[in-house]
Design a protein around this motif. Structure first.
Motif, PDB file in Angstrom:
ATOM      1  N   GLN A  31      75.993  24.046  -1.779  1.00 57.61           N
ATOM      2  CA  GLN A  31      75.542  23.137  -0.689  1.00 57.61           C
ATOM      3  C   GLN A  31      76.547  22.212  -0.313  1.00 57.61           C
TER       4      GLN A  31
ATOM      5  N   GLN B 132      77.759  19.532  -1.495  1.00 62.44           N
ATOM      6  CA  GLN B 132      77.152  18.119  -1.554  1.00 62.44           C
ATOM      7  C   GLN B 132      77.987  17.380  -2.701  1.00 62.44           C
TER       8      GLN B 132
ATOM      9  N   PHE C 126      78.571  13.697  -4.830  1.00 61.10           N
ATOM     10  CA  PHE C 126      77.893  12.030  -5.112  1.00 61.10           C
ATOM     11  C   PHE C 126      78.435  11.770  -6.143  1.00 61.10           C
TER      12      PHE C 126
ATOM     13  N   GLU D 236      69.464   9.707 -12.629  1.00 61.48           N
ATOM     14  CA  GLU D 236      69.600   9.531 -11.148  1.00 61.48           C
ATOM     15  C   GLU D 236      70.101  11.204 -10.969  1.00 61.48           C
ATOM     16  N   LEU D 237      71.187  11.514 -11.519  1.00 53.63           N
ATOM     17  CA  LEU D 237      71.669  12.773 -11.326  1.00 53.63           C
ATOM     18  C   LEU D 237      70.525  13.999 -11.466  1.00 53.63           C
TER      19      LEU D 237
ATOM     20  N   THR E 206      67.865  13.865 -10.565  1.00 51.53           N
ATOM     21  CA  THR E 206      66.972  14.064  -9.307  1.00 51.53           C
ATOM     22  C   THR E 206      67.484  14.861  -8.284  1.00 51.53           C
ATOM     23  N   HIS E 207      69.110  14.931  -8.356  1.00 48.48           N
ATOM     24  CA  HIS E 207      69.657  15.625  -7.070  1.00 48.48           C
ATOM     25  C   HIS E 207      69.606  17.348  -7.642  1.00 48.48           C
TER      26      HIS E 207
END
Length: 327
Positions: A24, A26, A28, A39-40, A42-43
């Motif tokens: 992807q 992506q 962050f 939080e990690l 959730t990605h």
């Protein structure tokens, strides 16, 4: 769910986790805390859609996120930082930032597909921490003892008091290590078996249990490479360079070095082997490294076959383990 497998690289530092998702592309950043790890998650894709999660070994800062992901069935692999850096150099990636390192880790995972190994449990990690802390205190004690003779008066008394404190603390750590090992029957059995070998004491056995849990599970070649006592070729064209050891687990190798010195004096198998090499003209350190290799081979085979050390034969050979174990 993604149509393609996801490869995840996580660059770890004390405060942050820099993450790169491949293919992807992506990237962050989240904090290296419990909330940041939540939080990690959730990605990320579900574990069955993730091929590898690659992290570098970063002095223990990677432990929390690695354990969380592993508990959730993600295929986590913790690699040596040198491996990822060498890949970056091979790709002519000269810049070094945390996001770049995370992308390199994800690429490394996809290209190399490193094998997935089980992570240390909490009990394993605690034993590793205790053994590591003991080694640190021994190093500090040696430094203080070296300073002692060069001082006078109050300064010398202060160093002497510090030395006494460190010796007492090392003794306490020895007791804590025993307390950690004693309730675990497999650890206790392995420690007892290792200590049947002349040259292997309680400290060496505990270090092997903590820092080399693979002992008894790998071939001679693999375990020697893992510790760093396997000589590597240095040949090119008609030049035949000297074989030399490289890499491996330095803390294990340091204790194995001391064990080999003791074994040369008190272990008939290692003593005969050592003097045979010296008689052939080998340098003292070369012969000693060979003794480290042989001692490690014996210990590995003993745990693999579940056999204790047996008294040597008249020629100095040891017959506790089948000869095939030393191939």
């Amino acid at each position: 769910m993604q149509d393609q497998e996801q490869w995840i690289g996580i660059d770890v530092c004390k405060r942050w986790l820099d993450v790169h998702l491949r293919p992807q592309k992506q990237s962050f950043r989240v904090s290296n805390t419990a909330s940041g790890i939540r939080e990690l998650l959730t990605h990320l894709c579900p574990p069955e859609a993730v091929a590898r999660v690659i992290l570098e070994s970063t002095g223990g800062y990677e432990r929390s996120v690695a354990l969380v992901l592993s508990t959730l069935a993600y295929p986590v692999v913790v690699i040596n930082a040198r491996q990822a850096r060498n890949v970056a150099k091979a790709a002519n990636q000269l810049a070094k930032t945390d996001p770049v390192d995370a992308a390199i880790l994800a690429w490394f995972g996809e290209a190399m597909k490193p094998p997935i190994r089980s992570l240390a449990s909490e009990a394993d990690a605690e034993l590793q921490d205790l053994v590591t802390r003991r080694r640190q205190l021994v190093d500090l004690l040696t430094a203080e003892q070296n300073r002692l003779s060069g001082l006078r008066g109050t300064a010398q008394a202060d160093i002497a008091a510090h030395i006494a404190w460190r010796k007492d603390r090392i003794q306490q750590l020895d007791e804590q290590i025993d307390t950690q090992i004693h309730p675990c029957q497999p650890w206790q059995a392995k420690q007892t078996r290792l200590m049947t070998v002349p040259g292997v004491g309680k400290v060496v056995a505990a270090t092997l249990l903590a820092l080399l849990p693979d002992l008894g599970q790998l071939s001679t070649r693999k375990i020697s490479t893992l510790v760093g006592v396997a000589p590597f070729n240095r040949d090119s064209g008609q030049k035949q360079g000297k074989r030399a050891i490289f890499g491996g687990r330095a803390a294990v190798r340091q204790l194995l070095y001391m064990a080999a010195w003791v074994a040369v004096r008190h272990n008939s198998v290692i003593r005969v082997f050592y003097h045979r090499l010296l008689a052939k003209g080998k340098a003292t350190k070369v012969a000693l490294v060979a003794c480290m290799h042989k001692l490690l081979t014996i210990l590995n085979a003993m745990l693999n076959h579940g056999t204790d050390w047996q008294p040597s034969n008249s020629d100095g050979s040891q017959s506790a383990v089948p000869a095939s174990s030393f191939a």
